[in-house]
Design a protein around this motif. Sequence first.
Motif, PDB file in Angstrom:
ATOM      1  N   THR A  64       1.815  27.189 -72.684  1.00  0.00           N
ATOM      2  CA  THR A  64       0.685  26.897 -73.576  1.00  0.00           C
ATOM      3  C   THR A  64       1.169  26.490 -74.963  1.00  0.00           C
ATOM      4  OG1 THR A  64      -0.747  28.444 -72.393  1.00  0.00           O
ATOM      5  CG2 THR A  64      -1.393  27.848 -74.634  1.00  0.00           C
ATOM      6  N   ILE A  65       2.180  27.205 -75.460  1.00  0.00           N
ATOM      7  CA  ILE A  65       2.724  26.896 -76.796  1.00  0.00           C
ATOM      8  C   ILE A  65       3.413  25.527 -76.782  1.00  0.00           C
ATOM      9  CG2 ILE A  65       4.405  27.605 -78.535  1.00  0.00           C
ATOM     10  CD1 ILE A  65       3.825  30.518 -77.677  1.00  0.00           C
ATOM     11  N   ILE A  66       4.134  25.224 -75.708  1.00  0.00           N
ATOM     12  CA  ILE A  66       4.783  23.905 -75.588  1.00  0.00           C
ATOM     13  C   ILE A  66       3.741  22.796 -75.590  1.00  0.00           C
ATOM     14  CG2 ILE A  66       6.067  22.388 -74.024  1.00  0.00           C
ATOM     15  CD1 ILE A  66       7.706  24.834 -73.188  1.00  0.00           C
ATOM     16  N   ASN A  67       2.668  22.986 -74.834  1.00  0.00           N
ATOM     17  CA  ASN A  67       1.611  21.962 -74.771  1.00  0.00           C
ATOM     18  C   ASN A  67       0.986  21.734 -76.141  1.00  0.00           C
ATOM     19  OD1 ASN A  67       2.023  21.625 -72.041  1.00  0.00           O
ATOM     20  ND2 ASN A  67       0.374  23.009 -71.428  1.00  0.00           N
ATOM     21  N   ASN A  68       0.826  22.812 -76.905  1.00  0.00           N
ATOM     22  CA  ASN A  68       0.266  22.680 -78.251  1.00  0.00           C
ATOM     23  C   ASN A  68       1.225  21.909 -79.152  1.00  0.00           C
ATOM     24  OD1 ASN A  68      -1.592  23.098 -80.360  1.00  0.00           O
ATOM     25  ND2 ASN A  68      -0.517  24.931 -81.031  1.00  0.00           N
ATOM     26  N   PHE A  69       2.523  22.220 -79.034  1.00  0.00           N
ATOM     27  CA  PHE A  69       3.524  21.495 -79.828  1.00  0.00           C
ATOM     28  C   PHE A  69       3.511  20.008 -79.485  1.00  0.00           C
ATOM     29  CE2 PHE A  69       7.679  19.557 -80.275  1.00  0.00           C
ATOM     30  CZ  PHE A  69       8.013  19.870 -81.583  1.00  0.00           C
ATOM     31  N   GLU A  70       3.477  19.673 -78.189  1.00  0.00           N
ATOM     32  CA  GLU A  70       3.498  18.265 -77.775  1.00  0.00           C
ATOM     33  C   GLU A  70       2.262  17.520 -78.286  1.00  0.00           C
ATOM     34  OE1 GLU A  70       5.997  16.903 -76.699  1.00  0.00           O
ATOM     35  OE2 GLU A  70       7.220  18.415 -75.711  1.00  0.00           O
ATOM     36  N   ARG A  71       1.135  18.213 -78.335  1.00  0.00           N
ATOM     37  CA  ARG A  71      -0.088  17.583 -78.867  1.00  0.00           C
ATOM     38  C   ARG A  71       0.103  17.232 -80.339  1.00  0.00           C
ATOM     39  NH1 ARG A  71      -3.893  19.598 -81.935  1.00  0.00           N
ATOM     40  NH2 ARG A  71      -3.131  21.741 -81.654  1.00  0.00           N
ATOM     41  N   LEU A  72       0.687  18.150 -81.091  1.00  0.00           N
ATOM     42  CA  LEU A  72       0.946  17.886 -82.509  1.00  0.00           C
ATOM     43  C   LEU A  72       1.994  16.787 -82.676  1.00  0.00           C
ATOM     44  CD1 LEU A  72       1.094  21.598 -83.755  1.00  0.00           C
ATOM     45  CD2 LEU A  72      -0.740  19.962 -84.206  1.00  0.00           C
ATOM     46  N   TRP A  73       3.010  16.803 -81.831  1.00  0.00           N
ATOM     47  CA  TRP A  73       4.102  15.820 -81.914  1.00  0.00           C
ATOM     48  C   TRP A  73       3.571  14.403 -81.709  1.00  0.00           C
ATOM     49  CZ3 TRP A  73       9.049  16.062 -83.461  1.00  0.00           C
ATOM     50  CH2 TRP A  73       9.912  15.026 -83.111  1.00  0.00           C
ATOM     51  N   GLU A  74       2.707  14.235 -80.734  1.00  0.00           N
ATOM     52  CA  GLU A  74       2.160  12.913 -80.447  1.00  0.00           C
ATOM     53  C   GLU A  74       1.314  12.388 -81.598  1.00  0.00           C
ATOM     54  OE1 GLU A  74       2.781  10.831 -77.964  1.00  0.00           O
ATOM     55  OE2 GLU A  74       4.311  12.281 -77.354  1.00  0.00           O
ATOM     56  N   ALA A  75       0.690  13.281 -82.351  1.00  0.00           N
ATOM     57  CA  ALA A  75      -0.176  12.866 -83.455  1.00  0.00           C
ATOM     58  C   ALA A  75       0.592  12.622 -84.755  1.00  0.00           C
ATOM     59  CB  ALA A  75      -1.256  13.930 -83.694  1.00  0.00           C
ATOM     60  N   ALA A  76       1.875  12.970 -84.780  1.00  0.00           N
ATOM     61  CA  ALA A  76       2.649  12.916 -86.020  1.00  0.00           C
ATOM     62  C   ALA A  76       3.292  11.543 -86.222  1.00  0.00           C
ATOM     63  CB  ALA A  76       3.714  13.997 -86.009  1.00  0.00           C
TER      64      ALA A  76
END
Length: 326
Positions: A237-249
């Motif tokens: 779950t934490i990885i998925n949240n990080f990847e969501r932020l990464w894609e938006a950065a």
Amino acid sequence: MQVLGLTKAEEDVYRHLLRNPGAESDDLHILLHCAPEETDSALRRFRELGLLKEDGRAVSARAPEVVVGRLAERRLEELYESIRTLSHLQPIIDSLAGELPADEGDRADGPTERLTDIAEIRTRLDELSFFARSEVQSAEPYDALTPENIAHARPLDMRCLRRGVVIRNLVRAAALTDPATLAYLRELNAAGARIRVLDALDELILIYDRHTALVPIDPADTAKGALCSRERGIVTTIINNFERLWEAAEDFEAADGKAPADHSGISPLQLRVLEAMCTVAKDETGARKLGISLRTYRRHVSDLFQMLGAENRAHAALLARERGWI
């Protein structure tokens, strides 16, 4: 020279050849008062390493700066290989964990820990960073790093990068306005870290090898401590949240180029590119000096030409001086 990987006998041969260029290879063991096998072995190794100049049976040693440089490079490669081997410890851990009773094995991979002591948290982070073997993902919502933060993080980050560990780091856009923090981010970027920038970043996330994750107990008050978890569902779950932020950065180099402009209308990075353009002959040298990619460097050079209305680099330098930019 033993620290560079030479035996004492090999060092004696090398020093003798420095003092006596063109020495007869067949006579070396007599002159050095040793067994012929020792000198023959030393010469074979020197040939393999390209440390000799030969003309028939006459041999001479290459210059010390060449020899020491090659030996140091070889020694460093050996040391890095040892570090890479030591960093891949999971098979050993898995093998040992298999010896545990079933319930003990479950607990070894299991519960989420609450770390409330700052010294304990730092120790755990140091351990995770030291043993990371594939990837470190971090989202750090700071506006600036203190000199102490940078001094502590630098050796850990650089050690990971030298071992080939991928570092992906998310930071706030506000961090780029602090000179010390920006300089450190540029240093990491130049060393191979992948950095992206978000205007709004409020989540503190640390993930090691997609296996262990740390997040604050209370996101609103990080002083309350951290949760350290290896539980698969939580970590995923934490990885998925990080990847969501990464894609938006936004990519760091692009964000760095958009730093606030000064009174001249040129951004700080563009000013540094302009100064490099006027002082170094090659784009590759300028890009390396600034810690940015060659493509980014050349893009800024092109933008500067347009801003100045310059036809070439000499013309750009002249126009920049007229405007007081350099």
